[in-house]
Design a protein around this motif. Structure first.
Motif, mmCIF file in Angstrom:
data_model
loop_
_atom_site.group_PDB
_atom_site.id
_atom_site.type_symbol
_atom_site.label_atom_id
_atom_site.label_comp_id
_atom_site.label_asym_id
_atom_site.label_seq_id
_atom_site.Cartn_x
_atom_site.Cartn_y
_atom_site.Cartn_z
ATOM 1 N N THR A 65 0.835 -1.207 0.000
ATOM 2 C CA THR A 65 0.000 0.000 0.000
ATOM 3 C C THR A 65 0.866 1.251 0.000
ATOM 4 O OG1 THR A 65 -1.742 -1.151 1.216
ATOM 5 C CG2 THR A 65 -1.796 1.252 1.246
ATOM 6 N N ILE A 66 1.892 1.264 0.848
ATOM 7 C CA ILE A 66 2.783 2.427 0.922
ATOM 8 C C ILE A 66 3.552 2.599 -0.391
ATOM 9 C CG2 ILE A 66 4.828 3.354 2.083
ATOM 10 C CD1 ILE A 66 3.779 2.057 4.662
ATOM 11 N N ILE A 67 4.040 1.507 -0.960
ATOM 12 C CA ILE A 67 4.795 1.601 -2.222
ATOM 13 C C ILE A 67 3.911 2.147 -3.332
ATOM 14 C CG2 ILE A 67 5.975 0.277 -4.013
ATOM 15 C CD1 ILE A 67 7.629 0.615 -1.511
ATOM 16 N N TYR A 68 2.675 1.655 -3.430
ATOM 17 C CA TYR A 68 1.775 2.138 -4.485
ATOM 18 C C TYR A 68 1.405 3.603 -4.272
ATOM 19 C CZ TYR A 68 1.263 -2.705 -6.003
ATOM 20 O OH TYR A 68 1.513 -3.972 -6.467
ATOM 21 N N PRO A 305 11.200 19.744 -0.803
ATOM 22 C CA PRO A 305 11.146 18.607 0.139
ATOM 23 C C PRO A 305 9.908 18.576 1.023
ATOM 24 C CG PRO A 305 13.360 19.534 0.064
ATOM 25 C CD PRO A 305 12.498 20.435 -0.765
ATOM 26 N N LYS A 306 9.321 19.738 1.298
ATOM 27 C CA LYS A 306 8.124 19.755 2.150
ATOM 28 C C LYS A 306 6.964 18.984 1.525
ATOM 29 C CE LYS A 306 9.061 24.109 4.591
ATOM 30 N NZ LYS A 306 8.577 25.490 4.870
ATOM 31 N N ILE A 311 3.889 11.846 2.057
ATOM 32 C CA ILE A 311 4.180 10.426 2.259
ATOM 33 C C ILE A 311 4.088 10.078 3.736
ATOM 34 C CG2 ILE A 311 5.947 8.627 2.031
ATOM 35 C CD1 ILE A 311 7.012 10.143 -0.381
ATOM 36 N N LEU A 312 4.693 10.932 4.565
ATOM 37 C CA LEU A 312 4.612 10.696 6.008
ATOM 38 C C LEU A 312 3.183 10.813 6.502
ATOM 39 C CD1 LEU A 312 7.769 12.616 7.304
ATOM 40 C CD2 LEU A 312 7.469 10.162 7.002
ATOM 41 N N ALA A 313 2.438 11.785 5.956
ATOM 42 C CA ALA A 313 1.048 11.962 6.384
ATOM 43 C C ALA A 313 0.204 10.734 6.085
ATOM 44 C CB ALA A 313 0.449 13.195 5.701
ATOM 45 N N PRO A 317 0.109 7.179 9.759
ATOM 46 C CA PRO A 317 -1.151 6.628 10.285
ATOM 47 C C PRO A 317 -1.377 5.170 9.882
ATOM 48 C CG PRO A 317 -1.521 8.797 9.336
ATOM 49 C CD PRO A 317 -0.135 8.389 8.951
ATOM 50 N N VAL A 318 -1.000 4.804 8.627
ATOM 51 C CA VAL A 318 -1.192 3.422 8.176
ATOM 52 C C VAL A 318 -0.350 2.463 9.011
ATOM 53 C CG1 VAL A 318 -0.817 1.822 6.261
ATOM 54 C CG2 VAL A 318 -1.842 4.045 5.826
ATOM 55 N N ILE A 319 0.926 2.836 9.241
ATOM 56 C CA ILE A 319 1.820 1.989 10.037
ATOM 57 C C ILE A 319 1.348 1.930 11.492
ATOM 58 C CG2 ILE A 319 4.164 1.785 10.933
ATOM 59 C CD1 ILE A 319 5.140 2.961 8.270
#
Length: 573
Positions: A65-68, A305-306, A311-313, A317-319
């Protein structure tokens, strides 16, 4: 860059994302046992990624999921900047590349191994041609070629941008080196874990593997081999690992040129030095200085970069949900259901204590030393005022708490068992108020006045119907898979009839015209009771009350619980 030349990257990215989403959904349906007919049933072979995963609860596991999602953002940023922002796409295609290299190697290894070591009972000549694995291998090779082409294209475009830029090169700072270690380690875990487990399973009967590699030394060798595959592939061909693609860093020699294969291989060997991963806190890590290589950071035009905080957002939460929140929710639901189960047990114990009768069979366990037997069954034969006559049954094979077990022991010893008289008060006092009292044995009684205290474990009723889901569970599962609308309950006792089934909670519907008659169990073979419902694989949670009467019109009340698709039945009255 002439943006029209970026069509390879654009189309490859869109195709990979589309195939990833579609094949994940199809693969999930296969995993859940659903039937997909026609050519589409083979479409899952085009799945671009098979990363480390737990049992699937959704079509997409955590890491895929994260990779996609990163691929999705990478496509947007790449198009938005007209081909200048390639960091995310480089990262994703590097993961796709190494994953499919390992898939192909594992497939070839399995094919060769089982060709020379066919499974027990299957001759080499009797094995059919494996056309599906061959097709899958060709698809994996296709992904390897596609990923390689995309990464080479990214490398060439980056080289053109470096040539056009007069800005001096800079060393990657310490936090970036730590970031590289973290991300590359996660990629290796996600990619290689499945294959390590797969190799171990394939070689489970191989004496050499079991003797020399199925231990901590074997694990150390595997880790070294993984590093010697992972790092040389990326740093020699592309100058960057997946993590370095993200930070636009690359490996160079003393002249700022890409090192040769020998240098990269030696650099990868040095990574196995103990505590090498901590050496990046200095200007150069040990595997850098010993191999005379450097990691430099290049600044290019692209997304600020911001923007990557998206990606972190998404990922954080998913992790957090996958590793912490989901487990907490599962524990909470389990605790709630366990409390409900204990409530049903307490209802049955209270009912049994208030209604002592000649059908009851008690299972008790000695709290003190018992020279004759540690676990006993007590079958009530007669009740005379405060005196209760019981037959003492020695339960075979130690402690048994299953209805079949105690019933078989009773049938075997009914004619030879000794008869004892126990006071009704002691029998009533034996019952626990809750499972805590049951486990601690606080109500243990000296039933035979011989100084040995016995603790209550369970109480059954023989010579009446006894409902169970044990052997019929798989029958119900098969009926559910075929959507027949049938739920099967096993009767291990006498004949009777189901008077009614009432839905207490959930959407399950009972469609029979009651009463439904059923026969008695024959020996150790239970009688199957087939009830018509709308029960299916989608039925996750439901509570129903089943009322049963035996041939003497005595009533029994059962609770049928469906919790997260798992069926359990409890007698409460």
């Amino acid at each position: 860059m002439n943006y029209t030349k970026g069509k390879l990257i654009t189309y490859s990215s869109l195709l990979t994302l589309l195939l990833g989403i579609l094949t994940s959904i199809i693969f999930y349906n296969f995993y859940k046992g659903e039937t997909i007919n026609g050519w589409i049933s083979y479409f899952y072979l085009f799945k671009p990624l098979y990363l480390f995963k737990a049992p699937l609860e959704t079509p997409f596991n955590l890491w895929e999921t994260i990779i996609y999602f990163i691929l999705f953002l990478g496509i947007i940023f790449y198009l938005k900047t007209k081909g200048k922002e390639k960091k995310l796409l480089g990262f994703v295609f590097s993961v796709v590349l190494i994953n499919n290299i390992m898939l192909a190697l594992f497939g070839i290894f399995n094919g060769l191994y089982f060709s020379f070591n066919p499974p027990s009972g299957i001759s080499l000549e009797g094995q059919s041609t494996a056309i599906v694995p061959i097709i899958q291998l060709l698809i994996q090779i296709g992904y390897i070629i596609l990923s390689f082409m995309v990464l080479r294209k990214i490398k060439l475009e980056n080289k053109k941008e470096r040539t056009a830029s007069a800005e001096a090169l800079k060393y990657a700072v310490q936090w970036q080196r730590g970031f590289h270690l973290l991300i590359d380690s996660l990629v290796m875990i996600a990619v290689f874990t499945n294959f390590v487990l797969g190799f171990s399973f394939t070689l489970k009967n191989n004496d050499i593997f079991q003797s020399y590699f199925n231990n901590y030394w074997g694990l150390a060798v595997i880790i070294v081999l993984i590093r010697l595959v992972f790092y040389p592939v990326f740093e020699f061909y592309f100058g960057s690992t997946p993590a370095k693609f993200l930070t636009e860093s690359r490996v160079v020699d003393q002249n700022n040129n890409q090192p040769g294969f020998k240098t990269i291989f030696i650099r990868s060997l040095y990574r196995s030095i103990p505590f090498d991963s901590l050496s990046f806190f200095s200007k150069n890590g040990w595997h850098d200085s010993l191999s005379e290589t450097y990691v430099i950071k290049e600044k290019r035009e692209g997304i600020h970069p911001k923007q990557f905080l998206w990606i972190l957002a998404f990922a954080v939460p998913v992790i957090m949900y996958h590793y912490f929140i989901k487990e907490a929710i599962s524990d909470y639901k389990y605790a709630q259901f366990s409390e409900k189960e204990e409530g049903y047990d307490e209802q049955w114990y209270n009912h049994s204590r208030k209604n002592i009768n000649t059908n009851q069979f008690y299972v008790v366990q000695a709290m003190d030393y018992a020279p004759d037997n540690n676990v006993l069954g007590l079958k009530i034969e007669k009740i005379k005022g405060d005196d209760v006559e019981v037959k003492k049954i020695k339960l075979m094979d130690g402690f048994s708490n299953d209805f079949w077990g105690v019933k078989m022991d009773y049938d075997r010893q009914v004619d030879t068992a000794q008869v004892y008289t126990i006071s009704r008060m002691k029998l009533e006092s034996l019952f626990p108020q809750n499972n805590m009292e049951k486990h601690k044995g606080v109500n243990a009684q000296d039933l035979f006045n011989n100084g040995v205290r016995y603790n209550f474990n369970n109480v059954y009723e023989v010579n009446v119907p006894y409902f169970d889901l044990g052997n019929t569970f798989y029958d119900t599962q098969q009926e559910t898979q075929s959507n027949s609308g049938k739920l099967i309950i096993g009767n291990r006792g006498k004949s009777g009839r189901v008077i009614s089934v009432k839905n207490i909670k959930g959407d399950i519907v009972w469609k029979d015209h009651f009463p439904v008659n059923f026969g008695a169990a024959k020996g150790n073979t239970e009688e199957k009771i087939v009830l018509k419902t709308n029960y299916s694989t989608k039925t996750k949670n439901s509570t129903s009350e089943i009322i049963v009467k035996d041939s003497l019109n005595n009533q029994q009340n059962y609770i049928l619980e469906i919790n997260e698709g798992v069926l359990k039945i409890f007698r409460v009255k």
